[in-house]
Design a protein around this motif. Structure first.
Motif, PDB file in Angstrom:
ATOM      1  N   ALA A  76     -29.262 -16.296  -7.320  1.00  0.00           N
ATOM      2  CA  ALA A  76     -27.882 -16.699  -7.517  1.00  0.00           C
ATOM      3  C   ALA A  76     -27.800 -18.210  -7.632  1.00  0.00           C
ATOM      4  N   ALA A  77     -26.869 -18.677  -8.451  1.00  0.00           N
ATOM      5  CA  ALA A  77     -26.734 -20.121  -8.635  1.00  0.00           C
ATOM      6  C   ALA A  77     -26.068 -20.739  -7.416  1.00  0.00           C
ATOM      7  N   GLY A  78     -26.319 -22.015  -7.232  1.00  0.00           N
ATOM      8  CA  GLY A  78     -25.699 -22.725  -6.123  1.00  0.00           C
ATOM      9  C   GLY A  78     -26.529 -22.637  -4.860  1.00  0.00           C
ATOM     10  N   ASN A 122     -27.865 -21.269  -1.671  1.00  0.00           N
ATOM     11  CA  ASN A 122     -27.863 -19.997  -0.941  1.00  0.00           C
ATOM     12  C   ASN A 122     -29.207 -19.856  -0.229  1.00  0.00           C
TER      13      ASN A 122
END
Lengths: 155, 95, 96
Positions: free
Chosen positions: A109-111, A113
């Motif tokens: 997933a982008a960002g 995490n």
């Protein structure tokens, strides 16, 4: 310089050092660290055994052969993974396992995490290869130095 | 006279180094376009969360290959120089 | 950067300078190797404060661990070699 207490405490810490190095290697694509750092931490365990005077455990001939196998197989696996990108139609060092859905191929997933262990493509495998190679190489250097010193002392 | 000259040279050298050192931004690197590209696209390109590792093992893989080769050459050199000489004497003479 | 950070960085850098000077000043070789390990550990802490944990792990592992071990092995080897390799020069009289 050689004390029995230091030797026993070093042999207690030896597996913990190895496991921590392996953790740094296998989580290299998620947390700070990587193959080189983890391999150096694993080789620090061997250095701890050598410095604390327990090097009769680590200097046996079979172990040196095992370190040499570690070094050679790590470097071969690293170069083979790099050539695998060319076989898949990309360039040298192309990440041919990333986002493919298979082994280490989940999309991330982008960002910011936490991440999952099953991501990263060839990066975890290359981490493992370089970690094993660095561990074997530095261990060979240390063990060879200590063996040459002992032979020189014994005459 | 000589100590005076030494003190003068040391102070000039130290002043020059400190002058350069205080002019550098400490702990706050400048933003460049490469940083932005890596930070924006590294997760999508390589699937790894650690951007540093994705640079070291993917974008700049040749550097890591050279590093591994340097270590390999060091190991080969050390095991050649410090090889076992007691049993190897005869084998070296036969060649 | 507030005053606390500046003070922390300054204390670490001053400690690094003092440790590096003490490496040259100490006469005991093993103590000098330990001082080098302390210098590497401070440098790893400084790298961590500058938000480079990868380099900090490498510095702590290689600088503080492996370099110290290699230096100590070398110091032990040179101390034991005061009588340089008895018997070896007499065996081979001819160079080549």
């Amino acid at each position: 310089m050689r004390s029995r207490i230091v030797g026993y405490i070093a042999s207690v810490f030896y597996p913990f050092c190895l496991v921590f190095g392996l953790y740094v290697v296998t989580h290299g694509h998620l947390t700070p660290g990587g193959g080189f750092q983890g391999g150096a931490v694993m080789a620090t365990a061997v250095a701890l055994m050598i410095v604390s005077g327990m090097f009769t455990v680590a200097v046996r001939e079979k172990k040196v052969v095992r370190y040499k196998w570690c070094e050679a197989l790590g470097l071969l696996l690293f170069v083979a993974l790099a050539f695998g990108g060319m076989l898949q139609g990309g360039s040298f060092f192309h990440n041919w396992l990333a986002n493919a859905g298979g082994c280490f191929g989940e999309a991330v997933a982008a960002g910011p995490n936490g991440g999952a262990l099953n991501t990263g493509g060839t990066i975890p495998l290359m981490n493992l290869a370089v970690g094993v190679e660095v561990f074997g190489g530095i261990s060979i250097i240390l063990v060879t130095m200590v063996r040459a010193m002992k032979e020189n002392r014994d005459g | 006279m000589k100590t005076l000259l030494n003190i003068f040279a040391l102070s000039v050298l130290g002043a020059a180094m400190l002058g350069v050192a205080f002019r550098l931004p400490y702990g706050e690197p400048e933003q460049t376009h490469m940083d932005d590209y890596f930070l924006l696209n590294a997760q999508r390109d390589t699937g790894a969360n650690n951007v540093v590792t994705s640079i070291v093992f993917d974008y700049r893989g040749f550097d890591t290959l050279g590093e591994a080769t340097v270590l390999f050459v060091a190991v080969v050199g050390i095991s050649l120089i410090l090889r076992r000489t007691h049993e190897g004497e005869e084998a070296a003479d036969e060649e | 950067m507030n005053a606390g950070w500046v003070l922390l960085h300054g204390a670490l850098l001053l400690g690094m300078v003092l440790t590096a000077a003490s490496i040259l000043w100490i006469r005991n070789l093993v103590a000098g190797a330990i001082a080098l390990a302390v210098f590497s550990l401070m440098m790893a802490l400084e790298f961590y404060l500058l938000q480079a944990p990868d380099v900090a792990i490498a510095e702590a592992g290689i600088g503080a661990g492996l370099t110290t071990a290699i230096f100590i092995v070398a110091i032990m080897a040179t101390r034991s070699g005061k009588t340089p390799n008895p018997g070896a020069p007499e065996d081979e009289g001819t160079p080549e």
